[in-house]
Design an enzyme around this catalytic site. Structure first.
Site, PDB file in Angstrom:
ATOM      1  N   LYS A  44     -81.577  95.544 -31.865  1.00 51.51           N
ATOM      2  CA  LYS A  44     -80.830  94.781 -32.878  1.00 51.51           C
ATOM      3  C   LYS A  44     -80.099  93.600 -32.246  1.00 51.51           C
ATOM      4  O   LYS A  44     -79.409  92.846 -32.900  1.00 51.51           O
ATOM      5  CB  LYS A  44     -79.821  95.700 -33.590  1.00 51.51           C
ATOM      6  CG  LYS A  44     -80.452  96.661 -34.567  1.00 51.51           C
ATOM      7  CD  LYS A  44     -79.531  97.792 -35.004  1.00 51.51           C
ATOM      8  CE  LYS A  44     -78.193  97.457 -35.450  1.00 51.51           C
ATOM      9  NZ  LYS A  44     -77.445  98.635 -35.967  1.00 51.51           N
ATOM     10  N   LYS A  46     -77.634  93.928 -30.098  1.00 53.97           N
ATOM     11  CA  LYS A  46     -76.211  94.262 -29.949  1.00 53.97           C
ATOM     12  C   LYS A  46     -75.996  95.029 -28.649  1.00 53.97           C
ATOM     13  O   LYS A  46     -76.758  95.926 -28.321  1.00 53.97           O
ATOM     14  CB  LYS A  46     -75.762  95.158 -31.103  1.00 53.97           C
ATOM     15  CG  LYS A  46     -75.637  94.436 -32.432  1.00 53.97           C
ATOM     16  CD  LYS A  46     -74.873  95.312 -33.434  1.00 53.97           C
ATOM     17  CE  LYS A  46     -74.364  94.475 -34.583  1.00 53.97           C
ATOM     18  NZ  LYS A  46     -73.482  95.231 -35.475  1.00 53.97           N
TER      19      LYS A  46
HETATM   20  N1  C2G Z   1     -68.943  96.377 -42.475  1.00 52.81           N
HETATM   21  C1  C2G Z   1     -68.087  96.010 -43.507  1.00 52.81           C
HETATM   22  N2  C2G Z   1     -67.063  95.187 -43.254  1.00 52.81           N
HETATM   23  C2  C2G Z   1     -66.853  94.697 -42.003  1.00 52.81           C
HETATM   24  C3  C2G Z   1     -67.712  95.079 -40.955  1.00 52.81           C
HETATM   25  C4  C2G Z   1     -68.760  95.924 -41.208  1.00 52.81           C
HETATM   26  O1  C2G Z   1     -68.272  96.447 -44.672  1.00 52.81           O
HETATM   27  N3  C2G Z   1     -65.809  93.864 -41.802  1.00 52.81           N
HETATM   28  C5  C2G Z   1     -70.062  97.292 -42.787  1.00 52.81           C
HETATM   29  C6  C2G Z   1     -71.418  96.657 -42.554  1.00 52.81           C
HETATM   30  O2  C2G Z   1     -71.800  95.864 -43.677  1.00 52.81           O
HETATM   31  C7  C2G Z   1     -72.301  97.897 -42.391  1.00 52.81           C
HETATM   32  C8  C2G Z   1     -71.347  98.906 -41.744  1.00 52.81           C
HETATM   33  O3  C2G Z   1     -70.016  98.402 -41.926  1.00 52.81           O
HETATM   34  O4  C2G Z   1     -72.715  98.384 -43.668  1.00 52.81           O
HETATM   35  C9  C2G Z   1     -71.603  99.073 -40.267  1.00 52.81           C
HETATM   36  O5  C2G Z   1     -71.505  97.783 -39.666  1.00 52.81           O
HETATM   37  P1  C2G Z   1     -72.238  97.573 -38.238  1.00 52.81           P
HETATM   38  O6  C2G Z   1     -71.814  98.660 -37.329  1.00 52.81           O
HETATM   39  O7  C2G Z   1     -72.077  96.140 -37.845  1.00 52.81           O
HETATM   40  O8  C2G Z   1     -73.749  97.860 -38.655  1.00 52.81           O
HETATM   41  P2  C2G Z   1     -75.008  96.912 -38.431  1.00 52.81           P
HETATM   42  O9  C2G Z   1     -75.083  96.467 -37.027  1.00 52.81           O
HETATM   43  O10 C2G Z   1     -74.999  95.927 -39.522  1.00 52.81           O
HETATM   44  O11 C2G Z   1     -76.200  97.965 -38.574  1.00 52.81           O
HETATM   45  O12 C2G Z   1     -80.184  99.774 -40.264  1.00 52.81           O
HETATM   46  C10 C2G Z   1     -78.941  99.188 -40.594  1.00 52.81           C
HETATM   47  C11 C2G Z   1     -78.216  98.765 -39.350  1.00 52.81           C
HETATM   48  O13 C2G Z   1     -78.087  99.849 -38.450  1.00 52.81           O
HETATM   49  C12 C2G Z   1     -76.849  98.240 -39.744  1.00 52.81           C
END
Ligand code: C2G
Length: 129
Positions: A44, A46
């Site tokens: 991803k 990250k």
């Molecule tokens: N999120 C949120 N508000 C934020 C930060 C994150 O609502 N300020 C939500 C994201 O939209 C996501 C969840 O928290 O639904 C987890 O965020 P991340 O850990 O950044 O997940 P991500 O890298 O987007 O991975 O298959 C899907 C992926 O694994 C999602």
């Protein structure tokens, strides 16, 4: 009995994560979180501060979360929804529309991202100390 499922990296757990986990849990009785493995995070693009085990520990300590399963690829969601009998799939709005293919198996909901916080921002703050 309603099962909700969501996915993410959840590194440096913060209130934006708590908000979506709270809202996801509020939709049902049981919340499953597909937690990105360290290897999948590299796919991803990250790099996590915390290992999968540490991030899992944080999530499992939350009352909102009932089960944490590993997310190791982009293809597993349909099988996860079916094998866990998930009724609702939830993601933040930055993923709006991206997982609509799941609609033939479960309800798909996108919640607005919580403003003012992100793991990226937190890293910048920490690095400045
Ligand atoms: N999120 C949120 N508000 C934020 C930060 C994150 O609502 N300020 C939500 C994201 O939209 C996501 C969840 O928290 O639904 C987890 O965020 P991340 O850990 O950044 O997940 P991500 O890298 O987007 O991975 O298959 C899907 C992926 O694994 C999602």
């Amino acid at each position: 009995y309603t099962t909700v499922i969501t996915y993410g990296t959840f590194d440096l757990l913060h209130f934006g994560h708590l908000e979506i986990l709270r809202r996801a849990k509020d939709l049902g009785d049981r919340l499953i979180v597909g937690l990105s493995t360290d290897e999948f995070n590299l796919e991803k693009g990250k790099v996590c501060e915390f290992s999968y085990e540490r991030r899992k520990q944080f999530l499992e300590s939350l009352s909102y979360v009932d089960l944490v399963i590993p997310e190791s690829n982009w293809e597993q969601k349909t099988n996860d929804v079916i094998s866990n009998d998930a009724d609702i799939f939830v993601m933040g709005s930055d993923w709006e529309g991206k997982f609509d293919f799941l609609k033939e198996h479960c309800e798909v909901r996108y919640f607005p991202r919580t403003k003012g916080v992100s793991t990226t921002e937190l890293k910048k703050i920490i690095k400045k100390q």
